[in-house]
Structures are given as C-alpha cells and as structure tokens.
Design an enzyme around this catalytic site. Sequence first.
Site, mmCIF file in Angstrom:
data_model
loop_
_atom_site.group_PDB
_atom_site.id
_atom_site.type_symbol
_atom_site.label_atom_id
_atom_site.label_comp_id
_atom_site.label_asym_id
_atom_site.label_seq_id
_atom_site.Cartn_x
_atom_site.Cartn_y
_atom_site.Cartn_z
ATOM 1 N N MET A 74 0.817 -1.210 0.000
ATOM 2 C CA MET A 74 0.000 0.000 0.000
ATOM 3 C C MET A 74 0.850 1.258 0.000
ATOM 4 O O MET A 74 0.410 2.320 -0.471
ATOM 5 C CB MET A 74 -0.937 -0.011 1.216
ATOM 6 C CG MET A 74 -2.101 -0.996 1.128
ATOM 7 S SD MET A 74 -3.257 -0.642 -0.230
ATOM 8 C CE MET A 74 -3.913 0.960 0.279
ATOM 9 N N GLY A 129 4.195 -59.040 -33.359
ATOM 10 C CA GLY A 129 5.035 -59.805 -34.275
ATOM 11 C C GLY A 129 6.021 -60.719 -33.588
ATOM 12 O O GLY A 129 6.819 -61.394 -34.254
ATOM 13 N N SER A 150 0.307 -56.261 -23.821
ATOM 14 C CA SER A 150 0.311 -55.829 -22.411
ATOM 15 C C SER A 150 1.635 -55.146 -22.071
ATOM 16 O O SER A 150 2.449 -55.689 -21.344
ATOM 17 C CB SER A 150 0.043 -57.007 -21.474
ATOM 18 O OG SER A 150 0.880 -58.103 -21.736
#
Length: 642
Positions: free
Chosen positions: A174, A482, A553
């Site tokens: 202030m 694969g 997974s």
Amino acid sequence: MADAEDRTYRPDALIARDIDAYLERHRDKGLLRFITCGSVDDGKSTLIGRLLYDSRAVFEDQLGQLESDSARVGTQGQDLDFALLVDGLSAEREQGITIDVAYRFFANEKRKFIVADTPGHEQYTRNMVTGASTADAAVLLVDARKGVLVQTRRHAFLAQLLGIRHVILAVNKMDLVDYDRATFEAIRDDFAAFAKDFGFEGLTAIPISGFRGDNVVERSAATDWYQGPSLVEALEAVPLAGEDAQARPFRMTVQWVNRPNQDFRGFAGLVSDGTVRPGDAVRVLPSGAQATIEAIHTFDGPLEQAVAGQSVTLTLAEEVDCSRGDVISAADDPPQVADQFEASVVWMDQTAMKPGRGYWLKIGTRTVTATLAAPKYEIDVNNPAGSGSRLAAKTLELNGIGVLELRTDRPIAFEPYADSKALGGFILIDKERDATVACGMLNFALRRAQNVHWQPTDIAREHHAALKNQTPRVLWFTGLSGSGKSTIANAVEKKLALMNRHTFLLDGDNVRHGLNKDLGFTEADRIENIRRIGEVAKLMADAGLIVLTAFISPFRAERKMVRDMLPEGEFVEIFVDTPLEVAEERDVKGLYRKAREGKLKNFTGIDSPYEPPEQPEIRVNTVDMSVDEAADHIIAQILPLK
C-alpha cells in the site's frame, strides 16, 4: 512496528536471545497453522519476515545473517530484506523467488503460529497444495498496484478446495500506491465478488505494507481511514482447529499395535477428532467390531480422557481384530465404510495420470490399491468461478485438478474431506517408482458401493477345478507385436487339448472385436484393455480353466495388477522375447510400416513404450526356438497341472 516515516529498527528490544526460554514461554498456548499465498512478487516472504521480526522471533545469529545477506543482495542503509529470513534455498535467494514451502514458527502473548510460505509461480502449484493441506487459515496477498490476478484466483480456489474456510485478503504494498483507500476498496470488492460462492466462513480484507510494517502487527496511522484489525489481530481471531475437532465424534486411526508382551495389547495413534474415556463404547472399522475402552496410556502415565490432538495408546476390554490402518471410532456415530468414491485430485507429477492403472492410496495410516477412472472433468483454475470452469479431460497433467471416480481393492473407513481432513484426505503413490504423484480429497461414496455386494455361491472354484482334474492357470503371453505370442499360445493350447486339459485362449485381436471394441490404443485405453482381460481371465480361472492370453500388455504395472487378482502361483508370465528388429522384419500385418510412416499412432515399440518383464516365470526366444520347441518348453515348465 516501525513508523511509516521512521525505518530505524531497535534490535535490542525485538530480538530474542534464549531459544529455550522463548519456546517454554509459549508452550501451553493454542496453535494456529496458516499459509501465505498469492501471485509472484506479491511480497509473501517479506511479510512473513516482518511477522517474525516484529513478533520478536528472530534470534541474534539470524539477525546477523540477515544484515549480511541484505547487504550482499543490495539492500542499502538500515533497510533489511525480510524475505531472506524465509527464502532458504540458494536458488530462491539467487532468483528472488520462493520455490519450496518454508515453515516458520512464531508466537505472541495470545497464541502460537506456524506459517507456511508457499510459492506463487504456477509451476510450483503442487508446493502450495502441500502447504495448504494442514492449514487452518490462508493469508492471500495481492499487490495493490496489480490487483486480483489469475494466480490470486488459482490460490483462492485451491484454498477452498483443500478445506480452508478462513481467508485474510492482505492488500500489500500500500505504501507504493500512497495508501489510497479507493485502490484498496476496489481490490477488496473485486475479490469478494469472485469468491462469493467459495463458502469461506471468514473473509477479512486488510491494507498492509509488509516492507514498512503497516497494519501487520499494529494498526498504522498511514491508513487512518481503515478501522479493521491488523493482520496479527485477524489471525488471533481465527478459531483453532483443535477446538472444532474436540466437538466432533471420536476418531483415532491406528498407527501401531503395541504388544510388548503377552499381557498387553494396545493400539497407538493420534486422536484426530473428539474425546474418549475409559468405559466408552467404540467400533473398529472397516470390520465393524464393537468393544469398550479399558484404559488410555501415555508415556507419562494413564489418562482419564484423551482429546483431539493427543497421541495415546488405547487398550480394549474385549479381544477384537484391530490392526494398523483401522479406525477406532465412537460406536454410536462411526465414519462410513466404502470402496468406491468420487474424489477431487490435484496431480503433482511430471508423468500424467494413467486412468485404469493401480496406484497406492494412502489415507491416514492405511495403504490400499486404488484404480482411477478417467476424469469426469478438469477444473479450469484460471476461471474457477465462471461458466467455463469445467473442461473435458481424459487424464490429468502436472498441476491439473480434476474430479474423478476411484475404487479401492478393499473397503476403507472414511469421511468426506469437508468433514474430516484426517479421514478424507489422501495421497497417491506410483507403485513402480515409489513416488508421490497426487493428493486428493474424498467427496462421497458412490451409491453403487453400498448397493453392490459379493453374492456367495455354493460351488467354489476348487470344485470346478476338481471336476476338470486340473489346477487353474493363467498363462500370460507378453511381447512385442510380431513376436509370435498368438502363434505360440495357439500351439500350447493344442498340446494341452491332446492332454485332455480344459483351456480357453483369449487373443488380443479377437477380444477387440467384441468385449473391448470400444477401446483405442492410447496408454489409458491399453490399461483398460488389460484390466478387462484380467477380470475375464480371473472368472475363467474360477471356473477351473487353464486360460491362455496373448496380448502385448506393454506395462509392468498392469501385468502385476492381473497377477494380484489371482491366487499365489496361478499367474504365469511368459515373455516372448523377440528383438524389435526381428519383429519388425516379420510385420505380417504391415503395422510397423504404418507406424514408421506416421500413419499408426501409439504403436508399441515405435512411439509407445514396451516394458519387458523383469522376472518372468517363463522366457522363450523365437529367434532360437521353433514354435513347437517353444510350446514344449512352456508345457514342461507348467507341469504338473494337478
């Protein structure tokens, strides 16, 4: 307090010399925990330094260091840089910012205080949450020159989310706006309009100057138009948490079962709520067993009663099952027990939340596995009170705040966070890295948690297995696309069929045509894919089957999740260990080529990770083995099947 026009300090009058005497003088006073928060450079550290200095909580050696550091960073004359009392990290001092949460203790004639100075930068929001989690009040700073900013709103929203109901709006600096009343009142009204729906029980606005000390400890003549309390007076008026807690029903989470000999069995923990006395009827949760308090023990001897905030050991008149993590509560007003919840979560890790993955959830002294669903929505903390405050989200990133559903692997005793921080607040821990990744607040139990119960059946899984003359197994084939998983799993099933074994093969591609056709290949979808397969495989194993699953997974956490669903020894992890270059050469489906061309996103091994098993039960290498050799090797490893 130094006058606004006289910044000459009197250390002989203000500096404490004897630490032990200082602590002893304030030992029996009530304690208030509060945080300072707000935007960057609003003056939080300076304000706390001023509070410490003017409350005579700065010791002689600290004063000498403060004077030296102030001179080094460029403070001239008799001006002290109070922020240096709080900013302890070298990086903070070098950059002039707060990074970590700094805790400081001080006291006055009425009460003790522990203040947490929290960082204002958005990237350190998680640190602010840490400080706010144990606070009873918040001092929210606003730079009078800048007004209410985005980070001001963010911290106000987080404060109410974390259960802080008492907020002091400190309009700081202030002195740099000539103590202008209109400036202060405009900021006060702006914030009050923003926070009107936050449910703050107390909201006090104060014009201050942390640097000069205006309205910090004493009221300042520079703001003769302001008739409210100083900051310290406002803090003294905040109700202490312990007073509220003692009025609540009794709660104590068991931290340790104390059994020094066969004649003594006590349950040690912190009384979080209420009062307990010998002879009181209590209930042990989640089991629901009832008992009576026999005695209350402490290091200094027995007590006639224990209240919230005390650490004690309770003995029970009856022999009941009670262990670490259980909650001992008032028998006639116990907390709830559930295993499915809605929760608000603040994500605190660089790695995004993974819906469907199991995390350790620690609530009180209980640790369980929790699985998180995708967020219902993410909260836009830049506009938390506006119409755009809810955002669609599939996950939560660092500093993200969302509302979601979670389920635990067993029922836990809890209360909504709004009623009890002790039984409603939790942290989440990544199982793989043992790292805390989030904190959260339980909002309520889901209705289905009370409505869905396990239906006992007369024919047990052992009977199903005996009819088939075999021991159930889940043969979990994992490896790159694969690698040969499906081919080898198919060969194993044919050989088992010739042995008159009852089997079923779950193949990744086949399952995605039906059960999991709604799932894609994002990390979250892959996790959910494996969770569903795990549940199906478990049901088939309960039916006595030997289940073969052929899925990439890719994540260890999900493979472990399925392992944990099954009895010890029934989950057999089979790693089809084929190098990426070999799998890519095979590429019978053309998937690797598409992934390399950027036409197939989230493809394992290319732009999505694969985490190989660390200790699989069986490992086969299709470079060195034929399909038949691999199948024979697997069957030899799992025999006998009875």
